[in-house]
Design a protein around this motif. Structure first.
Motif, short mmCIF file in Angstrom:
data_model
loop_
_atom_site.label_atom_id
_atom_site.label_comp_id
_atom_site.label_asym_id
_atom_site.label_seq_id
_atom_site.Cartn_x
_atom_site.Cartn_y
_atom_site.Cartn_z
N THR A 21 37.93 28.36 46.54
CA THR A 21 38.17 29.75 46.89
C THR A 21 37.63 30.68 45.81
OG1 THR A 21 40.27 29.82 45.75
CG2 THR A 21 40.30 29.06 48.03
N LEU B 78 39.43 32.62 44.02
CA LEU B 78 40.32 32.49 42.86
C LEU B 78 39.94 31.26 42.04
CD1 LEU B 78 42.74 33.44 41.24
CD2 LEU B 78 44.23 32.22 42.84
N ASP B 79 39.62 30.17 42.72
CA ASP B 79 39.15 28.98 41.99
C ASP B 79 37.95 29.33 41.14
OD1 ASP B 79 41.03 27.32 43.21
OD2 ASP B 79 39.71 26.79 44.86
N LEU C 88 38.91 31.49 38.08
CA LEU C 88 39.62 30.79 37.00
C LEU C 88 38.72 29.75 36.33
CD1 LEU C 88 43.10 30.53 38.72
CD2 LEU C 88 42.54 31.86 36.69
N ILE C 89 37.88 29.09 37.12
CA ILE C 89 36.93 28.15 36.52
C ILE C 89 36.00 28.91 35.57
CG2 ILE C 89 34.89 26.74 37.03
CD1 ILE C 89 36.37 25.91 39.67
N LEU D 103 36.58 31.62 33.95
CA LEU D 103 37.31 32.09 32.75
C LEU D 103 37.69 30.95 31.82
CD1 LEU D 103 39.70 34.82 34.23
CD2 LEU D 103 37.45 35.11 33.18
N LEU E 294 39.13 39.77 38.36
CA LEU E 294 40.23 39.63 37.41
C LEU E 294 41.55 40.04 38.05
CD1 LEU E 294 38.80 40.92 34.01
CD2 LEU E 294 38.98 38.58 34.86
N ILE E 295 41.47 40.98 38.99
CA ILE E 295 42.69 41.45 39.63
C ILE E 295 43.37 40.30 40.38
CG2 ILE E 295 43.61 43.04 41.37
CD1 ILE E 295 41.24 44.91 40.68
N ALA F 12 43.14 37.13 39.76
CA ALA F 12 43.70 36.18 38.80
C ALA F 12 45.01 36.71 38.24
CB ALA F 12 42.69 35.91 37.69
N ARG F 13 44.98 37.99 37.87
CA ARG F 13 46.19 38.61 37.32
C ARG F 13 47.32 38.59 38.33
NH1 ARG F 13 47.79 43.65 33.78
NH2 ARG F 13 49.34 43.81 35.41
N TRP G 27 47.83 36.47 40.73
CA TRP G 27 48.40 35.14 40.88
C TRP G 27 49.42 34.89 39.77
CZ3 TRP G 27 49.48 30.70 38.43
CH2 TRP G 27 49.93 29.65 39.23
N ILE G 28 49.04 35.23 38.55
CA ILE G 28 49.92 35.02 37.40
C ILE G 28 51.21 35.83 37.56
CG2 ILE G 28 50.17 35.42 34.91
CD1 ILE G 28 47.18 34.75 34.64
#
Lengths: 119, 119
Positions: free
Chosen positions: A7, A9-10, A13-14, A16, A80-81, A83-84, A86-87
DNA sequence: GCTTCATTCACCCTAAAGGATGAATATCAT
DNA sequence: ATGATATTCATCCTTTAGGGTGAATGAAGC
């Protein structure tokens, strides 16, 4: 064969998850740059940097504009949004989980208290 | 040979960059669980899940407590803070970069304006 | 004791990441 | 047209991730 297709998001994050790529992003956050400029601070080959940039492009954290023979890279913050978010959601779920646990413990204590009264 | 040794942030982001591991974390955010319980929702083998858990442990996103023959896993949110901080800083740097660019453009415009006045 | 259950260990396989080098491509400068 | 510059393409190598299977370990239950 991947069990699930990767996805956005994957990919984010990969992208980053490597210090060289994070350094490239930090550099690009201060303004556009060419590939050679981005490669300059690193001990690795220009070619390796080129590959890192490809992964950043896949994650859409970077866009490329070909200007004659040079490629101008620009930072794009949008991924980045995700990823943020998700956290943040993860942290929120965890706090809710703690509250639920607290409620269970409070009920247990309450029951014990009532039992105590009945004794 | 890695150019640089992997940092805690690397381990965190690597751990988050897989959908199976993110699903495991979501599950654990709601309360502790055994390995078999964690594996149950997935089509993959127990063994694969065991390996995913190892990566989560390396990132310290999960801690293990051996209780007899079963291993209880718990979510630990601390490493998420580091990841979130990196993202926040990156976004902040980018906004500062934009402001700096605006300042340059404003100065350019100002100069042109002054030039216009002189014309 | 023996059996069952929970988990890992030891391998094996494949794909991808991260690095390298050398050749190809395309543009700019002369 | 020639030469230099910017970047990628095509390979190759090594390590790790992500998956699998079967055996080993260790604790419970009988």
């Amino acid at each position: 064969m991947p069990t699930q297709p990767a996805t956005a998001l994957d990919h984010t994050l990969i992208a980053l998850a490597d210090p060289t790529r994070r350094a490239i992003l930090r550099r690009l956050a201060q303004g556009e740059a060419r590939v050679t400029e981005l490669a300059e601070p690193f001990a690795i080959s220009l070619n390796s940097v080129s590959k890192h940039i490809r992964l950043l492009e896949r994650a859409e954290l970077v866009v490329r504009e070909r200007r004659g023979r040079e490629h101008i890279l620009r930072f794009r913050p949008e991924p980045l949004i995700g990823a943020r978010d998700w956290i943040d959601r993860q942290q929120k779920f965890w706090k809710q989980g703690l509250e639920a646990l607290d409620a269970v413990l409070a009920a247990e204590t309450d029951k014990e208290t009532r039992n105590d009264r009945q004794d």
